[in-house]
Scaffold this motif. Structure first.
Motif, PDB file in Angstrom:
ATOM      1  N   GLY B 249      16.420 -32.379  10.673  1.00  0.00           N
ATOM      2  CA  GLY B 249      15.959 -31.141   9.595  1.00  0.00           C
ATOM      3  C   GLY B 249      15.124 -30.135   9.845  1.00  0.00           C
ATOM      4  N   SER B 250      14.556 -29.677   9.568  1.00  0.00           N
ATOM      5  CA  SER B 250      13.880 -28.517   9.921  1.00  0.00           C
ATOM      6  C   SER B 250      13.518 -27.260   9.138  1.00  0.00           C
ATOM      7  CB  SER B 250      14.398 -27.947  11.251  1.00  0.00           C
ATOM      8  OG  SER B 250      13.810 -26.118  11.636  1.00  0.00           O
ATOM      9  N   THR B 251      12.331 -26.946   9.620  1.00  0.00           N
ATOM     10  CA  THR B 251      11.816 -26.006   8.488  1.00  0.00           C
ATOM     11  C   THR B 251      11.482 -24.840   9.169  1.00  0.00           C
ATOM     12  OG1 THR B 251       9.396 -26.554   8.407  1.00  0.00           O
ATOM     13  CG2 THR B 251      10.432 -27.153   6.869  1.00  0.00           C
ATOM     14  N   ALA B 254       7.308 -23.458   9.886  1.00  0.00           N
ATOM     15  CA  ALA B 254       6.478 -23.676  11.065  1.00  0.00           C
ATOM     16  C   ALA B 254       6.382 -23.129  12.080  1.00  0.00           C
ATOM     17  CB  ALA B 254       6.117 -25.589  11.326  1.00  0.00           C
ATOM     18  N   ARG B 255       7.398 -22.828  12.317  1.00  0.00           N
ATOM     19  CA  ARG B 255       7.909 -22.630  13.542  1.00  0.00           C
ATOM     20  C   ARG B 255       7.000 -21.065  14.380  1.00  0.00           C
ATOM     21  NH1 ARG B 255      14.830 -22.378  14.089  1.00  0.00           N
ATOM     22  NH2 ARG B 255      14.497 -24.196  12.549  1.00  0.00           N
ATOM     23  N   SER B 256       7.169 -21.413  16.255  1.00  0.00           N
ATOM     24  CA  SER B 256       5.516 -19.945  16.326  1.00  0.00           C
ATOM     25  C   SER B 256       6.829 -18.906  16.241  1.00  0.00           C
ATOM     26  CB  SER B 256       6.074 -20.637  17.902  1.00  0.00           C
ATOM     27  OG  SER B 256       7.416 -20.467  18.418  1.00  0.00           O
ATOM     28  N   GLU B 259       9.375 -18.151  18.026  1.00  0.00           N
ATOM     29  CA  GLU B 259      10.888 -19.048  17.555  1.00  0.00           C
ATOM     30  C   GLU B 259      11.510 -18.206  16.436  1.00  0.00           C
ATOM     31  OE1 GLU B 259      10.484 -23.447  18.336  1.00  0.00           O
ATOM     32  OE2 GLU B 259       8.639 -22.980  17.123  1.00  0.00           O
TER      33      GLU B 259
END
Lengths: 314, 314
Positions: B249-251, B254-256, B259
C-alpha cells in the motif's frame, strides 16, 4: 530400495521399487536427507506431496551420488556428488529428480552437511534476494533464526553486507547465531529496540508479522516463510500504507519444475559457491539413520535446536 | 488571497497572505480543486499536512494558470494552464508548488475537469503500474470503483488492455462504470465469482483485502489505497504464501519532493497523454464555489456519487 514411508501417521522403513529415470531425469543414491517442517505436516496428512512426487515418502532435500542418467541428462557422471530439493521422496535410499534441479556438492563439503543444505539455503536465498531484494547496507530482521532456514538466512544476509538482527527464543543459542554473522541476537520481544527494518524474514508466523509492522523503513518488505506460531495475522493496513511496505510469502514446494530449475540456477551461483568457499555452513544439530526416522522427527519437533536434523543412509 | 480555511473543524473562506515563489517554485492562480478523502480526515484533525504545506488550508490537487515563477523555474510561462498534486493548500485562490510537480493541462481539456485529475490519476497510475506492475492481459479487481481513484483506475487499466472487474456498491452507477471500460461491474459480495485476479486495487479497506485473498493468481499483488471501511485486516498468511502474493500500500502525500517529481514525470508520460487524447476522462459528480466548501464536503462525504466533487474559484 528402502524408504521412510508414512503409513497411517507412522514412519516405517519399507521396501519400494527402485526409481527409473525418465528423459532428463537422474537417479541419485541418497547419502543424507535433511528434515523440514513440511515433513511434520505431511506425516499428519496435511501438506500432501505435489503431483509427480511419491505420496508416502517424505523428504524435501537430499545429497548423494549419481546412480543413473535418463535420456538427455548429460551434466553429471555416475558417482558425481550432487544435492537438490525435491517435491518429496528424499528420505529414501534412491530418489529421481530432473537434472535441472541438481546442484553440485562442492569439493571439501561432506555429504551429511550437504544433505541439510538445499532446502534451507534455497528457501533463504529466494526469500532474501529474489523476493525481498536484500542488498548491502539493508537492515534485516530474521525471526526464528536458530532453525535451518534461519541459520542459512543469517549467514547469507551477513555475507551480503546487511545488518542482521536475529530473534531466537532459546538464549542458549544466541552466541552460536552471533557467530554465524548476526549483528544483534535478541529475544522475540525485543524487535522494537533494534529496528527499523528494510526487510523482515518471518519464519515464525503471525505474531512476528504483527510485531514488526510498526518498525519498518519506507518501502520495507516482509516475506513470510513459516507460520508455526499461527497463520492468521491482524494487519493494520494504515501501517502498511504508511511504510509503503509489502507483505509477501512463498513456498518452494508448490512451484513448477521450470521455476525450481530457475531457483537452482540462482542458488548454484550464490549459495553453493559460498558453501564451497566455506563462507556459509550447515549447522547440524543431530543425525539419525533413516531407519530411525521416528526418533529423528521427534528430535526435530521438540524444537530448541540449532540448525538441521539430518537422516543418513548406510 | 482567499482560501478554504479549517478553523476548529469548520470550513471558512478566509483571507491569507499571497504565496511567494521560492527558487524552483511556481505560484498558480487556482481555477478548480478536487476534493479527496484526506480532506475529510484533515478537517477532523487527523492526517495533518506535511511540513512545508499550509496547516489550515486543505486541498491535495488543483488546476489553474501560472501567475509567477521563482528563480530557476523556467518550464512554464505566465498564463500557461497547469495542474498538480500538492501536500495541501490547493483549495485556495493561489497555491505555490515546485515546478517539478506541475503537469501541463492538455489542449481541449477544461480547467474544471483538470482540477479533479491529478490526485486520482496519479494515485491510480502509481498503484496499478508502478506498485502492482499491471500490464495487458492481467485480470485486475478494482474495489470501490465509482469514486475518483476508482474511475481513474478503471480507465487506465482498461486502456492498458487488462481485464477489469470493478465492484461498486451503488447499482445506479454500474452502467456508468461499465462505460468507463470495466469488463465486469459487480456488487462487492461477488468478488469470488469473477476471479482469480492478478492485481487487486483496494480502495475500500480491510473487508476487500479479506474477500480477495482466496481468489488470487500465483504472484498476485494487492495494493491498498483506501481504508474507509476499516484498516484492520485479518490476513491468512498461508493464503499469501500459497499464492506467492504480496499485500502492499502507499500514499502519495507522504512522499518526498523528489519522489513526487518522479511520479509527475511518469504521470505526464501516460495518464496526461491519455487525458489529452480523450482516452480517459474525469467524471465530475458535482461542482461548488470554494466559498461553499462546507456544502461540497457534505456532498463528498455522503458517498454514492460517481467521480469527483470539484471546488471552483470566481
Amino acid at each position: 530400495m528402502r524408504a521412510v514411508t508414512i503409513v497411517e501417521g507412522e514412519l516405517l522403513w519399507n521396501e519400494h521399487p527402485d526409481p527409473v529415470p525418465g528423459p532428463g531425469q537422474v537417479v541419485v543414491a541418497v547419502a543424507a536427507a535433511g528434515i523440514n517442517g513440511a515433513d511434520m505436516l505431511q506425516r499428519k496428512g496435511f501438506y500432501p506431496a505435489p503431483p509427480g512426487s511419491p505420496a508416502d515418502i517424505p523428504g524435501l532435500e537430499f545429497s548423494g551420488t549419481v546412480l543413473a542418467n535418463g535420456d538427455g541428462a548429460v551434466r553429471f557422471a555416475t558417482g558425481d556428488r550432487v544435492m537438490a530439493i525435491c517435491g518429496g521422496g528424499g528420505q529414501a535410499e534412491q530418489v529421481v529428480v530432473p537434472e535441472s534441479h541438481l546442484l553440485p556438492v562442492p569439493d571439501g563439503v561432506d555429504l551429511v552437511h550437504a544433505g541439510g543444505f538445499p532446502e534451507a539455503f534455497s528457501t533463504a536465498q529466494d526469500a532474501l534476494f529474489t523476493q525481498a531484494d536484500l542488498s548491502e547496507g539493508h537492515s534485516v530482521l530474521i525471526s526464528g533464526a536458530a532453525g535451518g532456514v534461519g541459520t542459512a538466512a543469517v549467514q547469507l544476509a551477513a555475507v551480503a553486507g546487511a545488518r542482521v538482527v536475529a530473534t531466537v527464543r532459546n538464549p542458549d543459542h544466541h552466541e552460536a547465531v552471533r557467530t554465524l554473522g548476526a549483528d544483534v541476537v535478541a529475544l522475540p520481544d525485543a524487535v522494537a529496540e533494534h529496528g527499523p527494518y528494510d526487510v523482515s524474514l518471518e519464519l515464525v508466523g503471525a505474531p512476528g508479522v504483527e510485531a514488526v509492522l510498526p518498525h519498518l523503513t519506507t518501502g520495507a518488505r516482509i516475506v513470510v516463510i513459516g507460520v508455526g506460531a499461527g497463520a492468521k495475522a491482524q494487519v493494520n493496513l494504515l501501517a502498511v500504507m504508511g511504510a509503503r511496505a509489502t507483505i509477501g510469502g512463498s513456498t518452494l514446494r508448490a512451484r513448477s519444475t521450470e521455476e525450481k530449475a530457475g531457483v537452482a540456477w540462482l542458488v548454484e551461483a550464490r549459495a553453493v559457491r559460498l558453501f564451497g568457499e566455506g563462507a556459509v555452513k550447515v549447522p547440524v544439530a543431530d543425525t539419525f539413520p533413516m531407519a530411525d526416522a521416528t526418533a529423528a522427527y521427534e528430535r526435530f519437533a521438540a524444537g530448541g535446536k540449532l540448525g538441521k536434523v539430518v537422516l543418513v543412509t548406510g
